[in-house]
Design a protein around this motif. Structure first.
Motif, PDB file in Angstrom:
ATOM      1  N   LEU A   1     -17.257  -8.868  16.823  1.00  0.00           N
ATOM      2  CA  LEU A   1     -16.557  -8.784  15.532  1.00  0.00           C
ATOM      3  C   LEU A   1     -15.110  -8.320  15.720  1.00  0.00           C
ATOM      4  CD1 LEU A   1     -19.372  -7.281  13.298  1.00  0.00           C
ATOM      5  CD2 LEU A   1     -18.249  -9.496  12.961  1.00  0.00           C
ATOM      6  N   ARG A   2     -14.889  -7.329  16.579  1.00  0.00           N
ATOM      7  CA  ARG A   2     -13.522  -6.855  16.843  1.00  0.00           C
ATOM      8  C   ARG A   2     -12.654  -7.981  17.403  1.00  0.00           C
ATOM      9  NH1 ARG A   2     -16.066  -2.151  18.233  1.00  0.00           N
ATOM     10  NH2 ARG A   2     -16.204  -2.695  20.428  1.00  0.00           N
ATOM     11  N   ALA A   3     -13.205  -8.750  18.329  1.00  0.00           N
ATOM     12  CA  ALA A   3     -12.450  -9.853  18.928  1.00  0.00           C
ATOM     13  C   ALA A   3     -12.144 -10.932  17.889  1.00  0.00           C
ATOM     14  CB  ALA A   3     -13.223 -10.445  20.101  1.00  0.00           C
ATOM     15  N   LEU A   4     -13.116 -11.244  17.046  1.00  0.00           N
ATOM     16  CA  LEU A   4     -12.909 -12.275  16.027  1.00  0.00           C
ATOM     17  C   LEU A   4     -11.903 -11.833  14.965  1.00  0.00           C
ATOM     18  CD1 LEU A   4     -16.581 -13.529  15.576  1.00  0.00           C
ATOM     19  CD2 LEU A   4     -14.659 -14.829  16.533  1.00  0.00           C
ATOM     20  N   ARG A   5     -11.909 -10.544  14.630  1.00  0.00           N
ATOM     21  CA  ARG A   5     -10.953 -10.027  13.635  1.00  0.00           C
ATOM     22  C   ARG A   5      -9.512 -10.241  14.087  1.00  0.00           C
ATOM     23  NH1 ARG A   5     -14.393  -5.321  13.232  1.00  0.00           N
ATOM     24  NH2 ARG A   5     -15.653  -5.563  11.370  1.00  0.00           N
ATOM     25  N   GLY A   6      -9.289 -10.265  15.373  1.00  0.00           N
ATOM     26  CA  GLY A   6      -7.935 -10.421  15.888  1.00  0.00           C
ATOM     27  C   GLY A   6      -7.430 -11.845  15.886  1.00  0.00           C
ATOM     28  N   ASP A   7      -8.266 -12.812  15.533  1.00  0.00           N
ATOM     29  CA  ASP A   7      -7.867 -14.219  15.552  1.00  0.00           C
ATOM     30  C   ASP A   7      -7.356 -14.631  14.175  1.00  0.00           C
ATOM     31  OD1 ASP A   7      -7.804 -17.058  15.531  1.00  0.00           O
ATOM     32  OD2 ASP A   7      -9.281 -17.099  17.150  1.00  0.00           O
TER      33      ASP A   7
ATOM     34  N   VAL B   1     -21.483 -15.182  10.787  1.00  0.00           N
ATOM     35  CA  VAL B   1     -20.907 -16.415  10.253  1.00  0.00           C
ATOM     36  C   VAL B   1     -19.410 -16.171  10.124  1.00  0.00           C
ATOM     37  CG1 VAL B   1     -20.806 -18.020   8.303  1.00  0.00           C
ATOM     38  CG2 VAL B   1     -23.000 -17.020   8.986  1.00  0.00           C
ATOM     39  N   ALA B   2     -18.615 -17.026  10.755  1.00  0.00           N
ATOM     40  CA  ALA B   2     -17.160 -16.914  10.706  1.00  0.00           C
ATOM     41  C   ALA B   2     -16.598 -18.084   9.902  1.00  0.00           C
ATOM     42  CB  ALA B   2     -16.575 -16.919  12.118  1.00  0.00           C
ATOM     43  N   GLU B   3     -15.732 -17.771   8.944  1.00  0.00           N
ATOM     44  CA  GLU B   3     -15.023 -18.811   8.201  1.00  0.00           C
ATOM     45  C   GLU B   3     -13.715 -19.066   8.936  1.00  0.00           C
ATOM     46  OE1 GLU B   3     -14.758 -18.232   3.924  1.00  0.00           O
ATOM     47  OE2 GLU B   3     -16.416 -16.808   4.054  1.00  0.00           O
ATOM     48  N   LEU B   4     -13.505 -20.318   9.324  1.00  0.00           N
ATOM     49  CA  LEU B   4     -12.343 -20.677  10.138  1.00  0.00           C
ATOM     50  C   LEU B   4     -11.427 -21.642   9.389  1.00  0.00           C
ATOM     51  CD1 LEU B   4     -14.255 -21.463  13.456  1.00  0.00           C
ATOM     52  CD2 LEU B   4     -13.280 -19.274  12.737  1.00  0.00           C
ATOM     53  N   ARG B   5     -10.126 -21.574   9.710  1.00  0.00           N
ATOM     54  CA  ARG B   5      -9.150 -22.516   9.154  1.00  0.00           C
ATOM     55  C   ARG B   5      -8.138 -22.873  10.225  1.00  0.00           C
ATOM     56  NH1 ARG B   5      -7.988 -20.493   3.005  1.00  0.00           N
ATOM     57  NH2 ARG B   5     -10.166 -20.435   2.420  1.00  0.00           N
ATOM     58  N   ALA B   6      -7.698 -24.136  10.173  1.00  0.00           N
ATOM     59  CA  ALA B   6      -6.666 -24.604  11.099  1.00  0.00           C
ATOM     60  C   ALA B   6      -5.878 -25.720  10.425  1.00  0.00           C
ATOM     61  CB  ALA B   6      -7.289 -25.109  12.397  1.00  0.00           C
ATOM     62  N   ASP B   7      -4.666 -25.959  10.942  1.00  0.00           N
ATOM     63  CA  ASP B   7      -3.777 -26.956  10.345  1.00  0.00           C
ATOM     64  C   ASP B   7      -4.088 -28.384  10.769  1.00  0.00           C
ATOM     65  OD1 ASP B   7      -2.283 -25.061   8.938  1.00  0.00           O
ATOM     66  OD2 ASP B   7      -1.008 -24.663  10.665  1.00  0.00           O
ATOM     67  N   SER B   8      -4.736 -28.562  11.897  1.00  0.00           N
ATOM     68  CA  SER B   8      -5.014 -29.908  12.405  1.00  0.00           C
ATOM     69  C   SER B   8      -6.279 -29.859  13.257  1.00  0.00           C
ATOM     70  CB  SER B   8      -3.841 -30.405  13.258  1.00  0.00           C
ATOM     71  OG  SER B   8      -3.741 -29.614  14.433  1.00  0.00           O
ATOM     72  N   LEU B   9      -6.785 -31.035  13.580  1.00  0.00           N
ATOM     73  CA  LEU B   9      -7.960 -31.081  14.452  1.00  0.00           C
ATOM     74  C   LEU B   9      -7.652 -30.532  15.834  1.00  0.00           C
ATOM     75  CD1 LEU B   9      -9.589 -34.496  13.469  1.00  0.00           C
ATOM     76  CD2 LEU B   9     -10.503 -32.201  13.077  1.00  0.00           C
ATOM     77  N   GLU B  10      -6.436 -30.792  16.322  1.00  0.00           N
ATOM     78  CA  GLU B  10      -6.051 -30.267  17.636  1.00  0.00           C
ATOM     79  C   GLU B  10      -6.028 -28.739  17.616  1.00  0.00           C
ATOM     80  OE1 GLU B  10      -4.299 -32.627  15.967  1.00  0.00           O
ATOM     81  OE2 GLU B  10      -4.876 -34.368  17.166  1.00  0.00           O
ATOM     82  N   ALA B  11      -5.452 -28.178  16.558  1.00  0.00           N
ATOM     83  CA  ALA B  11      -5.418 -26.714  16.439  1.00  0.00           C
ATOM     84  C   ALA B  11      -6.829 -26.168  16.291  1.00  0.00           C
ATOM     85  CB  ALA B  11      -4.548 -26.303  15.254  1.00  0.00           C
ATOM     86  N   PHE B  12      -7.663 -26.872  15.538  1.00  0.00           N
ATOM     87  CA  PHE B  12      -9.039 -26.453  15.352  1.00  0.00           C
ATOM     88  C   PHE B  12      -9.796 -26.462  16.674  1.00  0.00           C
ATOM     89  CE2 PHE B  12     -13.462 -27.313  13.957  1.00  0.00           C
ATOM     90  CZ  PHE B  12     -13.662 -26.126  13.275  1.00  0.00           C
ATOM     91  N   ASP B  13      -9.559 -27.463  17.501  1.00  0.00           N
ATOM     92  CA  ASP B  13     -10.176 -27.544  18.821  1.00  0.00           C
ATOM     93  C   ASP B  13      -9.782 -26.333  19.673  1.00  0.00           C
ATOM     94  OD1 ASP B  13     -11.705 -28.719  20.892  1.00  0.00           O
ATOM     95  OD2 ASP B  13      -9.918 -29.697  21.703  1.00  0.00           O
ATOM     96  N   ARG B  14      -8.506 -25.945  19.609  1.00  0.00           N
ATOM     97  CA  ARG B  14      -8.042 -24.762  20.363  1.00  0.00           C
ATOM     98  C   ARG B  14      -8.711 -23.488  19.846  1.00  0.00           C
ATOM     99  NH1 ARG B  14      -3.247 -27.650  19.904  1.00  0.00           N
ATOM    100  NH2 ARG B  14      -2.537 -26.373  18.158  1.00  0.00           N
ATOM    101  N   VAL B  15      -8.861 -23.379  18.523  1.00  0.00           N
ATOM    102  CA  VAL B  15      -9.528 -22.211  17.932  1.00  0.00           C
ATOM    103  C   VAL B  15     -10.958 -22.119  18.445  1.00  0.00           C
ATOM    104  CG1 VAL B  15     -10.412 -21.247  15.766  1.00  0.00           C
ATOM    105  CG2 VAL B  15      -8.071 -22.117  15.874  1.00  0.00           C
TER     106      VAL B  15
ATOM    107  N   SER C   1     -12.300 -23.442  21.117  1.00  0.00           N
ATOM    108  CA  SER C   1     -12.321 -23.158  22.562  1.00  0.00           C
ATOM    109  C   SER C   1     -12.069 -21.684  22.828  1.00  0.00           C
ATOM    110  CB  SER C   1     -11.273 -24.007  23.275  1.00  0.00           C
ATOM    111  OG  SER C   1     -11.590 -25.368  23.156  1.00  0.00           O
ATOM    112  N   GLY C   2     -11.132 -21.109  22.125  1.00  0.00           N
ATOM    113  CA  GLY C   2     -10.816 -19.692  22.315  1.00  0.00           C
ATOM    114  C   GLY C   2     -11.961 -18.783  21.899  1.00  0.00           C
ATOM    115  N   ILE C   3     -12.578 -19.087  20.768  1.00  0.00           N
ATOM    116  CA  ILE C   3     -13.683 -18.253  20.286  1.00  0.00           C
ATOM    117  C   ILE C   3     -14.866 -18.320  21.231  1.00  0.00           C
ATOM    118  CG2 ILE C   3     -15.424 -18.052  18.458  1.00  0.00           C
ATOM    119  CD1 ILE C   3     -13.192 -18.736  16.453  1.00  0.00           C
ATOM    120  N   ARG C   4     -15.136 -19.488  21.757  1.00  0.00           N
ATOM    121  CA  ARG C   4     -16.287 -19.638  22.664  1.00  0.00           C
ATOM    122  C   ARG C   4     -16.115 -18.851  23.970  1.00  0.00           C
ATOM    123  NH1 ARG C   4     -16.273 -25.678  21.085  1.00  0.00           N
ATOM    124  NH2 ARG C   4     -17.762 -25.696  19.376  1.00  0.00           N
TER     125      ARG C   4
END
Length: 143
Positions: free
Chosen positions: A83-89, A105-119, A121-124
């Motif tokens: 949770l601490r790590a996810l809060r920092g994203d 359960v994490a609610e995620l948002r990104a500007d594009s599919l490419e940015a979403f892919d990076r998000v 990858s980073g979370i995993r």
């Protein structure tokens, strides 16, 4: 929300629909005096039931066109660490702990599919995450 009566719940419901609704309109809809509404609002704010008022934007206006829910299974007893790590994203809009198969359960948002892919990858890569499953939100039917 224990300790709330039906009028409190109806007042909160009206404010959820329109937090800028004038006190006079709230009083008319609730069929109570303006002073009653003002006193209830003051009590709900003082007691921490109402912690603030906000603006909701249409998803198309917000600029984050990709929205998703990520289900996260945590290794062992590492939920606080994850949770601490996810809060920092900055792509993580909200976090919810749950029971059952998934821990978070994490609610995620990104500007594009490419940015979403990076998000994703980073979370995993966060230590303590055992498994994830992500679903992109296609439409919203109630705000």
């Amino acid at each position: 929300m224990s300790g709330l009566d039906d009028t409190d719940r109806e007042l909160i419901s009206l404010l959820r629909d329109d937090a800028r609704m004038p006190v006079a309109t709230l009083a008319k809809r609730l069929r109570v005096a303006r002073g009653t509404v003002q006193n209830r609002l003051a009590r709900l704010e003082r007691d921490g039931v109402i912690v603030g008022y906000t603006v909701r934007l249409k998803p198309q206006v917000e600029g984050h066109h990709i929205r998703a829910l990520m289900l996260v299974a945590v290794e062992g007893n590492r939920a606080d660490e994850v949770l601490r790590a996810l809060r920092g994203d900055p792509a993580v809009m909200a976090l919810h702990t749950t029971n059952g198969r998934w821990d978070i359960v994490a609610e995620l948002r990104a500007d594009s599919l490419e940015a979403f892919d990076r998000v994703l990858s980073g979370i995993r890569l966060i230590d303590g995450i055992a498994q994830t499953e992500t679903s992109i939100l296609l439409s919203t039917h109630k705000l």
